[in-house]
Structure formats: C-alpha cells, structure tokens
Design a protein around this motif. Structure first.
Motif, PDB file in Angstrom:
ATOM      1  N   LEU A 725      30.556  44.092  37.509  1.00  0.00           N
ATOM      2  CA  LEU A 725      31.170  42.916  38.261  1.00  0.00           C
ATOM      3  C   LEU A 725      32.980  44.313  38.687  1.00  0.00           C
ATOM      4  CD1 LEU A 725      30.477  39.861  36.258  1.00  0.00           C
ATOM      5  CD2 LEU A 725      30.661  40.104  38.725  1.00  0.00           C
ATOM      6  N   ALA A 726      33.142  44.586  37.062  1.00  0.00           N
ATOM      7  CA  ALA A 726      34.263  45.428  37.412  1.00  0.00           C
ATOM      8  C   ALA A 726      34.501  45.846  38.912  1.00  0.00           C
ATOM      9  CB  ALA A 726      34.474  46.617  35.960  1.00  0.00           C
ATOM     10  N   ILE A 727      33.292  46.803  38.980  1.00  0.00           N
ATOM     11  CA  ILE A 727      33.132  47.872  40.462  1.00  0.00           C
ATOM     12  C   ILE A 727      33.783  47.082  41.466  1.00  0.00           C
ATOM     13  CG2 ILE A 727      31.985  48.625  42.273  1.00  0.00           C
ATOM     14  CD1 ILE A 727      30.912  49.903  39.125  1.00  0.00           C
ATOM     15  N   LEU A 728      32.679  45.895  41.341  1.00  0.00           N
ATOM     16  CA  LEU A 728      33.154  44.931  42.916  1.00  0.00           C
ATOM     17  C   LEU A 728      34.096  43.891  42.420  1.00  0.00           C
ATOM     18  CD1 LEU A 728      31.719  42.625  45.210  1.00  0.00           C
ATOM     19  CD2 LEU A 728      30.840  40.845  43.132  1.00  0.00           C
ATOM     20  N   GLY A 729      34.243  43.835  41.742  1.00  0.00           N
ATOM     21  CA  GLY A 729      35.952  43.507  41.894  1.00  0.00           C
ATOM     22  C   GLY A 729      36.597  44.726  42.472  1.00  0.00           C
ATOM     23  N   GLY A 730      36.781  45.488  42.142  1.00  0.00           N
ATOM     24  CA  GLY A 730      37.533  47.099  42.912  1.00  0.00           C
ATOM     25  C   GLY A 730      37.509  47.111  44.230  1.00  0.00           C
ATOM     26  N   ALA A 731      36.424  46.856  43.960  1.00  0.00           N
ATOM     27  CA  ALA A 731      36.478  47.159  46.128  1.00  0.00           C
ATOM     28  C   ALA A 731      36.645  46.016  46.480  1.00  0.00           C
ATOM     29  CB  ALA A 731      34.606  47.016  46.090  1.00  0.00           C
ATOM     30  N   VAL A 732      36.711  44.808  46.171  1.00  0.00           N
ATOM     31  CA  VAL A 732      37.479  43.645  47.327  1.00  0.00           C
ATOM     32  C   VAL A 732      38.704  44.132  47.130  1.00  0.00           C
ATOM     33  CG1 VAL A 732      37.720  41.420  47.106  1.00  0.00           C
ATOM     34  CG2 VAL A 732      35.562  41.932  46.914  1.00  0.00           C
ATOM     35  N   TYR A 733      39.379  44.058  45.883  1.00  0.00           N
ATOM     36  CA  TYR A 733      40.762  44.507  45.729  1.00  0.00           C
ATOM     37  C   TYR A 733      41.434  46.032  47.331  1.00  0.00           C
ATOM     38  CZ  TYR A 733      45.303  46.425  44.021  1.00  0.00           C
ATOM     39  OH  TYR A 733      46.605  46.676  43.928  1.00  0.00           O
ATOM     40  N   ALA A 734      40.163  47.516  46.780  1.00  0.00           N
ATOM     41  CA  ALA A 734      40.244  47.824  48.082  1.00  0.00           C
ATOM     42  C   ALA A 734      40.276  47.488  49.796  1.00  0.00           C
ATOM     43  CB  ALA A 734      39.902  49.057  47.088  1.00  0.00           C
ATOM     44  N   LEU A 735      39.509  46.641  49.791  1.00  0.00           N
ATOM     45  CA  LEU A 735      39.231  46.092  50.901  1.00  0.00           C
ATOM     46  C   LEU A 735      40.935  45.381  51.196  1.00  0.00           C
ATOM     47  CD1 LEU A 735      37.699  46.081  53.224  1.00  0.00           C
ATOM     48  CD2 LEU A 735      36.540  43.448  52.177  1.00  0.00           C
ATOM     49  N   LEU A 736      41.076  44.605  50.419  1.00  0.00           N
ATOM     50  CA  LEU A 736      42.163  43.505  50.588  1.00  0.00           C
ATOM     51  C   LEU A 736      42.952  44.711  50.900  1.00  0.00           C
ATOM     52  CD1 LEU A 736      42.136  40.771  48.079  1.00  0.00           C
ATOM     53  CD2 LEU A 736      41.684  40.361  50.524  1.00  0.00           C
ATOM     54  N   GLN A 737      43.679  45.658  50.360  1.00  0.00           N
ATOM     55  CA  GLN A 737      44.396  46.465  50.645  1.00  0.00           C
ATOM     56  C   GLN A 737      45.216  46.961  51.687  1.00  0.00           C
ATOM     57  OE1 GLN A 737      47.856  46.850  48.665  1.00  0.00           O
ATOM     58  NE2 GLN A 737      46.782  45.536  46.818  1.00  0.00           N
ATOM     59  N   VAL A 738      43.596  47.527  52.470  1.00  0.00           N
ATOM     60  CA  VAL A 738      43.151  48.381  53.992  1.00  0.00           C
ATOM     61  C   VAL A 738      43.196  46.962  54.877  1.00  0.00           C
ATOM     62  CG1 VAL A 738      41.346  48.977  55.676  1.00  0.00           C
ATOM     63  CG2 VAL A 738      41.894  49.553  53.100  1.00  0.00           C
ATOM     64  N   LEU A 739      43.162  46.193  54.725  1.00  0.00           N
ATOM     65  CA  LEU A 739      43.261  44.842  55.373  1.00  0.00           C
ATOM     66  C   LEU A 739      44.928  44.334  55.277  1.00  0.00           C
ATOM     67  CD1 LEU A 739      40.180  42.738  54.880  1.00  0.00           C
ATOM     68  CD2 LEU A 739      40.912  43.938  56.720  1.00  0.00           C
ATOM     69  N   SER A 740      45.261  44.495  54.596  1.00  0.00           N
ATOM     70  CA  SER A 740      46.843  44.002  54.538  1.00  0.00           C
ATOM     71  C   SER A 740      47.298  45.094  55.106  1.00  0.00           C
ATOM     72  CB  SER A 740      47.030  43.579  52.993  1.00  0.00           C
ATOM     73  OG  SER A 740      47.412  44.689  52.271  1.00  0.00           O
TER      74      SER A 740
END
Length: 740
Positions: A725-740
């Motif tokens: 869950l922590a890895i998944l959360g980190g991946a989601v956070y990184a994706l959001l940062q790229v898209l922004s």
C-alpha cells in the motif's frame, strides 16, 4: 589563719596530674545515663537511685578538685598553662586544660576535643553538679511511685553530662555539642509523660523553638570561621604584636587547635580595635572570600546578633521565650534542674565566655541589653496574673534571665555571672519548694486553692520564704547584692554613641525589681499564709520526706551565704576594694576589659554601689512586696462578693492569657507557614508533581506504547500488505506530481 589560707591555696591533686582526668567529669554522668537507661528496668528503684546519684556525686567531687586546682598556688606560684595562640611567655593563669587530640578535620579546618576549666567554667561545674546532685536526691522521693523512674534518672544524668560538656569545652564546636545535648535532654524530660498529648506537645514546642536559635548559632559559628580566616590572611606583624603573638605562633595555634578555640578568638579580638597601627581593624574591609566587601566590625556585629538569637532560644528571651512556661509540663525536679539552675543560663555563659568579641560591637551589646530588659518586663507582667505556682516561677525565670542579659549587654559580665550563680540557688529552692507543696497537697498547683501551709509544711515554708526574699531583693540575702551589682553596672557603664541605653535599661530594671517583689510576694502570701482554701484537694497538707526537705534547706542556706561573693572585700589594683566575684573572674574577663579600653566601644565603670544605691534598690523591692501584702491581705479580702470592674477583668484576662503572644505567633507565623505548606503539598506536590509530571508522564508513555503496540503485531502478511500500500501510494503521489 595563714595555715587555712595555705590549705585552700594548695590543691589536693597537683593540676598537671589532675588535668588529664577532666574527661571523667563528663564520663561519670554519661555512664550513669547508660546504665540507668539500658539496665534500669532490671536493677530496681534503689539501685537506679544509687547509680544516678553516685554518678553526679562523683562528678561533683571531681569538679571540686578541678575548681580547687585552678586556684592552686603551691610554692608561691599560681597555676598556669601555655597559650597555644600566644608567644612562649604568654600563659593562661588560674586555669587547667587537657586536649584529647583531633576530633575531626576537613582540609585546613580542625576541631579538637579539648576541655578547659578556669574560674568561670569552674564555678559553673560546682553549680551544675552540686545543685544537680540535690535535685537527684530530691527526685528519689518525688518520683518514687512513677513507673518510668529508670528512664527519668537516665535523662537527668544525660542532661548533666551534656551541660558539663557545654561549660568545659574550649572551642565553639564542642560547646555546640553540649548545647544540642541539653536541648535533646530537655525535650525528653519536658515530654517525660508522653502519653499525655499536652505534655508531649510542650516537649515538641521546646525542641522546635530551640532549633531556630540553634540554626542561628551555627550560622554565627560559620561567620566566625570565615572572619578568622580573613584576619589571618590580611593581618600584618603589628596586628599580631598588639595581640601578644606572632603570625607563626598564631598559625601554629590554628593548625593545632582550630579556628574557633576561645583563646584564639581572644587573640583576634585584641588585634581588631581601631588605632593600633596594624593592617586590620574594625573598619577594614574584608578583601576576599564569601565576606568580601564587608568590614570586620560589621561582620562581628552580625555574628554577635546571630549568637543572640541562639542564646534567646536556650535562655528564653524575646522572641523565643515562649517554650519555657510550657516546659512546666515535665516533672517539677526537671523545672528546677533545667529551667532554673543550668540549661537556661547557657546563653549568659556563652556571652561571658565570648566577652572579648562582644565588646567589639556596641550595637550588639545594646541589642542584648534592650532585649533582656523587654523580656524581663514582659515576663514579670505576665507573672502577675498566673495562678499556677509553677507558671509563676517559670515566668520569674524568664524575667531573671532578662536581668542577666541586661548585665551582659552593658558589659557587667561578672555581675551577670554572679546573678547566674545566686539565681541557681534560690530559684532551684523555689521550684523544689513548689514540688514539695504539690507533693503534700494532692498535686494541687493553683495557689488560690492552697493557703495556710506555714503551719503544716514548716520546712517547706521556711525555705520558700528565704528564697522568696532572695529573689525579691531583700537585704541581706544574695539576690539583693547580685541584682544590685547588675543594675549598678548597667547604670554607670556607657556604650559608644549609645549612652541613652544605660538610662533606659536602668529605669526598666527598677520597674522589674518592683514587679518581681510583687508577684513573688503574691505567690508566698496566697500559698502559705491565711486560711486553708475550701477548694483544697486535701483537708490537711503533709510535710515531705527528708530526701525532699534536705535539698531545700541546703539551697536556702546557699541563697544566703553566696552574698559573700558580692561584698567588696578584695583590694583593687588602682586603690579601694572590689567585690570578691569581680576579682575572682578577673583572669577570665581581663581580655574583654583590655579590648573595651582600647577600642573605646564601652566605658566600663569599676566603682562599687554606694549606700544610696543600696537604699534605692531596697526601697523599690520593699514597695513591691508591701503593695502585694496590702492587696492580698487586706484589700481583696474586703472586696469579696463585690463586682469586679470590667476594665480590671479585661487587664487580668489579658495578662493571664500571656498578652496573647502565642496567639499572635499562631496568626503571624504558624498559620502562614501551614498555608504555604498546604499549597506546596496539595498544588505543587500532589497536583503538579504527582499528577501532571509523574502520573502524566506515565499516562502519555502508556498511551504511546499502546499505539505503537498496534503497529508492531508480528504478522508478516500484514507488514507486506502495508508495504504494498505504501509503494502504491508513493506511485500515485509521483504520478500526480508529473501530471501537475
């Protein structure tokens, strides 16, 4: 005649042979206390009496030998000993001593177990052991039915041992051991009947009150140690030469004897007066150490005032006198031994012993004299309205001690010491006489419920009358001469820039004399004259056993013959005659006289009272006694049944309640201290410390631990799921940062 003089001038045991045995004077009562206290229950009454009385009798014989040795003049040379703080030719005359070696040492500070007997301590040894033996003998009959007899005699022996240590000590620290010892023994004796809460409380009150004074004594001792160190650091050769010593010799004395040895303190006092040409004087600032910036004179004044507070505790002076009247809760022989003859005079002895330091401070002397006068007057006024015979005598003791402090404060040291000796005789006789009255009247202490005892207790009556006349100040008894010697010196001695003190204290002294005559005559008249009170506990009183009456007779006799000490029979070096006791104590008090003469802090008068002085003193005492006789034999009996004016009732009630001093102390001191203690306990200790800090810390730690325990389950699958869950959360956070 020459043969008799030679007999008394030759000691039975040579001083150099006897001096190593001085410790036995203390050891005998101490051994008696041990035997009675540990084995008394099994020894039986007769053996306990034998052990206790024999210990004091042996100490008296040894004290007599020591006293005799101080006046030894065999071969035409008076006894002398080298002064450890003086030059080789400097000797202490009319004294014997023995040093048993180092008691304890810390760095440069050292205290020896050294004992000294000179004319001052020698006469007190005779008072303590002589009067003490008579009180022990009296107690064998007075306490014969008490189950705690063995404990009582153990405490009495312990007290005597401590008091002997106090007066024989050659330094302040050892004196303080005796000072504390008599305080402990008095606590045990006052609260002897500890099952009675009121009596136990009286013992605690005495103990706590004395601790206040003892703390001041300790601080004063510490200041003296620092002063000696500063003096030795700053003094030059001229200062030591004035004091009759040298730096090398003085430092050798400090290393061998310690800084608070009385002979060493005398040397410092001799060097401190102004105008001696040395580097150190009373106005000299202290250059280094904790007292840096203060002058030697200022520190000396503060030190003497601290010792005054210490002496006020032991000798019951303002503001610490309140324990002594309550101390009557103990057995009557205790009152005679502690609160008449010995312990309460410790403060007077302390100032006589340190007289050379005291005369350096006129401010301290004036304070002592005024405190003594005010204490004496207050106690005398309170005694007017007391109906308990022991309470009257207790306040009388406080008043007489105030007179001694007046003498000490005005530089009449020899007269204060003489009144100490005479007071020990007649006041011990009065207290023991009161005990005899109680013993023969069913333990009745109310003087209004007695009366007519002169017919039934003839020995008690006769001795009580003699002692009453002595304390009242009637010629030709000792109390008249000793009290008048104090007042004469008070009137004619003058303190530097404080001349008004002598006039004030003398005027108060005359008022005190009249008051003393009044309340003592009142006690005598109500107790022994008139008719038997209908409220008496027993129909007829009985005389006490010989164990009790013999000490009364001896003490009454001593109350008469000790007047010889006050008579001007000894030739004075400058012409004329001086009192015997002044001449007797001159070797002890000569350093103080030299300091006062050089420093000009107090102008000492050496004249003897004139006939007019005696007449005034006698008339004042007679007026007080005559007033009491008129009121209690004629006026008050005629007023029976008539209403008492409201003002008179209010005045009597105020005096009977001791001017509400205890209540004032309760309101000003005790209640605020209790309130602060309550706040510290309930708020600071219970709430802040216990609840918030201690329990709060434990609570927070427990809850944090409980939360952490939920995370640390030990389940590997749960740990893997959390990691995923922590890895998944980190991946989601990184994706959001790229898209922004």
């Amino acid at each position: 005649m020459d043969g008799i003089v030679e007999f008394f001038r030759t000691a039975p045991i040579p001083p150099e042979v006897f001096s190593p045995s001085l410790g036995l004077i203390i050891l005998l009562p101490l051994l008696g206390a041990f035997v009675c206290g540990v084995f008394g229950k099994w020894l039986g009454r007769a053996n306990v009496h034998l052990v206790a009385c024999s210990a004091i009798a042996g100490a008296f014989v040894l004290s007599l030998m020591a006293f005799w040795a101080t006046s030894d003049a065999a071969g035409g040379r008076v006894v002398s000993m080298p002064n450890a703080f003086g030059l080789d030719r400097d000797v202490v005359r009319y004294a014997i001593a023995h040093d048993y070696g180092t008691w304890f040492a810390a760095g440069d500070f050292r205290v020896n177990f050294g004992l000294l007997v000179d004319h001052l301590s020698g006469i007190l040894l005779l008072v303590i052991t002589g009067v003490g033996f008579l009180i022990h003998l009296y107690s064998t009959s007075y306490m014969e039915h008490d189950d705690g007899y063995w404990r009582f005699f153990a405490y009495l022996n312990l007290f005597v041992a401590a008091m002997l240590t106090l007066v024989m000590a050659d330094n302040l620290v050892l004196l303080f051991v005796g000072w504390e010892g008599v305080g402990m023994a008095s606590y045990l004796l006052i609260g002897f009947w500890y099952t009675d809460s009121a009596k136990a409380w009286a013992g605690r009150k005495a103990f706590v009150t004395n601790r206040i004074g003892d703390f001041a004594f300790l601080i004063g001792t510490f200041l003296l140690i620092l002063t000696v160190s500063a003096f030795n650091r700053q003094a030059d050769a001229r200062d030591y030469a004035v004091a009759g010593t040298s730096r090398a010799r003085y430092e050798q004395g400090l290393s061998e004897k310690g800084p608070v040895t009385f002979k060493g303190l005398e040397k410092m006092a001799l060097a401190l007066p102004e105008g001696m040409g040395g580097a150190v004087s009373l106005e000299t600032p202290i250059e280094a150490g904790p007292l840096s910036g203060y002058t030697f004179g200022g520190v000396m004044t503060a030190t003497m005032l601290l010792f005054l507070l210490g002496a006020a505790g032991k000798s019951a002076q303002l503001p610490l006198y309140v324990w002594l009247p309550d101390a009557m809760a103990g057995p009557t022989p205790v009152s005679a031994l502690i609160h008449a003859a010995t312990m309460v005079t410790a403060g007077v002895y302390l100032f006589c012993r340190m007289s050379s330091l005291l005369v350096l401070s006129p401010t301290a002397m004036a304070t002592i004299a005024i405190v003594g006068a005010l204490t004496s007057l207050l106690a005398a006024l309170i005694a007017f309205a007391q109906d308990d015979i022991k309470k009257v005598l207790a306040y009388s003791t406080v008043s007489q001690l105030g007179i001694m402090f007046m003498g000490v404060g005005m530089g009449v040291f020899w007269a204060a010491a003489l009144h100490l000796v005479t007071h020990a005789c007649f006041k011990a006789c009065l207290f023991l006489g009161a005990g005899s009255v109680m013993h023969g009247n069913g333990d009745e202490t109310d003087i209004k419920k007695l009366g007519g005892l002169w017919k039934e207790q003839k020995w008690t009556h006769a001795t009580f009358l003699v002692s009453t006349l002595a304390i009242t100040g009637i010629i030709p008894l000792s109390g008249f001469f000793s009290k008048d010697a104090v007042f004469h010196g008070v009137h004619h001695n003058h303190l530097h820039e404080l001349h008004w003190v002598s006039g004030l204290v003398y005027a108060l002294g005359l008022v005190i004399t009249a008051c003393t005559a009044f309340y003592m005559s009142r006690v005598y008249l109500l107790t022994f004259t008139g008719r038997r009170s209908p409220e008496a506990k027993v129909a007829h009183a009985h005389e006490s056993a010989w164990h009790m009456t013999l000490p009364l007779v001896i003490l009454a006799f001593l109350s008469i013959v000790t007047l010889v000490y006050a008579l001007p029979l000894m030739p004075r070096s400058g012409g004329g005659f001086q009192p015997v006791f002044e001449n007797f104590l001159s070797p002890v008090l000569r350093p103080a006289e030299a300091v006062a003469r050089t420093a000009k802090t107090v102008a000492l008068d050496t004249s003897s009272p004139a006939f007019v002085d005696y007449l005034i003193a006698w008339m004042v005492a007679l007026s007080g006694g005559a007033t009491a006789a008129f009121l209690y034999l004629k006026f008050f009996p005629a007023q029976v049944g008539k209403p008492v004016p409201a003002f008179a009732r209010a005045v009597r009630r105020t005096a009977q309640n001791k001017f509400y001093v205890d209540e004032l102390y309760e309101f000003i001191l005790i209640r605020p201290v209790k309130f602060v203690a309550f706040i510290l306990f309930r708020v600071v200790d219970a709430l802040v410390i216990d609840t918030v800090l201690v329990r709060g810390t434990a609570y927070v730690t427990e809850k944090v631990g409980f939360g952490l325990r939920r995370l640390q389950t030990g389940d590997a699958q749960a740990y893997a799921a959390i990691m995923a869950l922590a890895i998944l959360g980190g991946a989601v956070y990184a994706l959001l940062q790229v898209l922004s």
